[in-house]
Design a protein around this motif. Structure first.
Motif, PDB file in Angstrom:
ATOM      1  N   GLY A 185      10.997   6.795 101.251  1.00 28.98           N
ATOM      2  CA  GLY A 185      10.513   6.663 102.490  1.00 28.98           C
ATOM      3  C   GLY A 185       8.838   6.726 102.373  1.00 28.98           C
ATOM      4  O   GLY A 185       8.303   6.331 103.546  1.00 28.98           O
ATOM      5  N   VAL A 186       8.541   6.468 101.185  1.00 33.58           N
ATOM      6  CA  VAL A 186       6.973   6.273 101.160  1.00 33.58           C
ATOM      7  C   VAL A 186       6.659   4.888 101.607  1.00 33.58           C
ATOM      8  O   VAL A 186       7.274   4.094 100.669  1.00 33.58           O
ATOM      9  N   SER A 187       5.670   4.588 102.263  1.00 32.09           N
ATOM     10  CA  SER A 187       5.271   2.919 102.661  1.00 32.09           C
ATOM     11  C   SER A 187       4.905   2.329 101.184  1.00 32.09           C
ATOM     12  O   SER A 187       4.000   3.136 100.495  1.00 32.09           O
ATOM     13  N   PRO A 188       5.149   1.261 101.026  1.00 33.13           N
ATOM     14  CA  PRO A 188       4.903   0.424  99.814  1.00 33.13           C
ATOM     15  C   PRO A 188       3.077  -0.159 100.047  1.00 33.13           C
ATOM     16  O   PRO A 188       2.660  -0.031  98.999  1.00 33.13           O
ATOM     17  N   ASP A 189       2.659   0.160 101.219  1.00 34.40           N
ATOM     18  CA  ASP A 189       1.279  -0.164 101.253  1.00 34.40           C
ATOM     19  C   ASP A 189       0.523   1.136 101.467  1.00 34.40           C
ATOM     20  O   ASP A 189      -0.852   1.117 101.451  1.00 34.40           O
TER      21      ASP A 189
END
Length: 476
Positions: A185-189
């Motif tokens: 769930g960690v954003s790629p951004d």
């Protein structure tokens, strides 16, 4: 069986200013220093000239010694030496396996001391201008190892929600780490950064995102050893690249000098501007022999017209020590004459409250003395000084203050891991170009340059007041 003491000492990430006072004191006192790959050789300049230096480094996929062998080494060395310092990069208890080594020592009955160090998890990001916590952005941070063999997947389950995640030893696993974090769930951004060789002259840093960091690091050739920071703090630019903006950042300087003490004093001036410094010195390259000097000092105390002709700062320092050991009052040595052909040596005498009676060969030839004691530093250029002394009509007795330095006494099993100082210096030079400084007469210090394979390179002359004032190049 009686044992010496072992100190498990954190060396910090490499910058000499991050070595704690306790750590430095122990290195200065140590009979043996066992050091890791990530320990900057600059920190070993604090070791005694006759201390044994043993390399126990671990590079990815290439270990000089297995962990259990290192533990056995520490126990064995403690049987033969009073103080063994195990010098470890960062903090010995932050992924440094210091707890394992301490447990092995305790089990063997070896007294030990633990000295925390500045951990690279905090210091390295700081040297790249990245705070691990920031008001309104990150109130906490987590530190973990990115090593694949340390239960990486289970770690990431617990760490995916960290406001700031700092990973050590994670360069090889960075693509997988990014993939696993995105799956959780960690954003790629999410902002991310990598800092290699933090606090050293070869520090390199890169800011990107979780999705792009691995590819960008590979493209720019940024690899291990490095610290990875994942979280919004990685995008903060309020601190700027303060270390890399220092006027001498990236510069590397090798000092050739009589003694390590004078080299350390000059190193501080360069390091204050961001440079990285190492030194090769006569007292580290060879052993000091005092018998001739002490006999000469004893003769001067009898009131005879005696002269000392000094060629190096080391000779002056050893003379002061011999005078002190003999309990002499310099005011009573009325017939004593001192000569210093080199201006740097003249300044060392003046620092001790004395002015030389002769500063040239001609003045030495006219000096009314019965005996000249002429320092022989082994440079091959001693005939001119001896000739000037003889021209005065005096007897000339050479002072051989230096002799071959014998290999430190280490049990045969560990001899292959003993490192000569010249080899450490040569390996540091192989990492990149460096400016070469002579703290004294370049002709006298040329053999030290020869010793590390730099005999054909020009040496810059540094005066006694500071390096910046002396930029003239002295040829071979």
């Amino acid at each position: 069986m009686a044992y010496g003491r072992v100190a498990l000492v954190g060396a910090g990430p490499g910058h000499p200013g991050l070595l704690t006072e306790r750590a430095r004191a122990l290195v200065e006192q140590a009979d043996v220093v066992v050091f890791d790959r990530l320990v900057s050789p600059r920190l070993l300049m604090h070791a005694k000239p006759d201390a044994a230096l043993l390399y126990a480094g671990k590079a990815p996929g290439c270990h000089a010694l297995a962990q259990r062998e290192i533990e056995a080494m520490l126990v064995d060395l403690a049987r033969h030496h009073g103080l063994v310092v195990r010098l470890k990069g960062g903090d010995p208890l932050v992924f440094g396996r210091g707890a394992e080594e301490a447990a092995a020592l305790r089990e063997a009955g070896v007294p030990f001391e633990l000295v925390p160090g500045v951990t690279s998890a905090v210091a390295v990001p700081a040297f790249a201008g990245i705070p691990v916590t920031l008001r309104g952005v990150s109130r906490s941070f987590a530190v973990a190892t990115g090593h694949a063999g340390d239960g990486l997947r289970a770690h990431l389950d617990a760490l995916a929600g960290a406001e700031t995640l700092v990973l050590l030893m994670g360069v090889a696993e960075l693509p997988r780490i990014a993939e696993e974090l995105r799956a959780r769930g960690v954003s790629p951004d999410t902002p991310a950064a990598i800092v290699a060789w933090g606090s050293r002259a070869k520090q390199r840093s890169l800011r990107a995102t979780l999705a792009t960091l691995a590819a960008e690091a590979e493209r720019r050739g940024i690899g291990s050893p490095a610290v990875i920071v994942i979280g919004d703090v990685a995008a903060d630019a309020s601190l700027g690249s303060w270390f890399e903006a220092m006027p001498r950042f990236g510069e590397r300087h090798l000092l050739f000098a009589s003694s390590m003490r004078e080299a350390l004093a000059h190193a501080a001036k360069l390091e204050a501007e961001g440079a990285e410094v190492l030194a090769h010195t006569w007292d580290r390259a060879q052993s000091v022999r005092l018998a001739e000097l002490e006999a000469a000092v004893s003769m001067s105390a009898q009131g005879k017209p005696v002269g000392f002709a000094f060629r190096t700062a080391l000779g002056v320092e050893m003379w002061f020590c011999a005078v002190q050991r003999a309990g002499l009052d310099l005011r009573r040595l009325s017939s004593l004459k001192l000569a210093a052909v080199d201006g740097y040596v003249t300044q060392v005498l003046r620092d001790g409250g004395l002015a030389p009676d002769a500063r040239s060969l001609g003045e030495m030839a006219r000096m009314p003395v019965e005996v000249w004691f002429a320092e022989v530093p082994g440079s091959g250029r001693d005939a001119d000084v001896e000739a000037a002394c003889r021209a005065s009509g005096a007897e000339v007795r050479p002072l051989h203050l230096l002799g071959p330095r014998l290999a430190p006494a280490v049990p045969p099993r560990w001899q292959p891991f003993v490192r000569a100082w010249r080899d450490i210096v040569a390996e540091w030079l192989a990492e990149g170009p460096a400016d070469l400084w002579a703290l004294g007469d370049p002709a006298l210090l040329r053999p030290l340059a020869d010793d590390v394979g730099m005999g054909g390179e020009p040496l810059r002359r540094a005066d006694a007041f500071g390096l910046a004032a002396a930029e003239a190049v002295c040829g071979a």
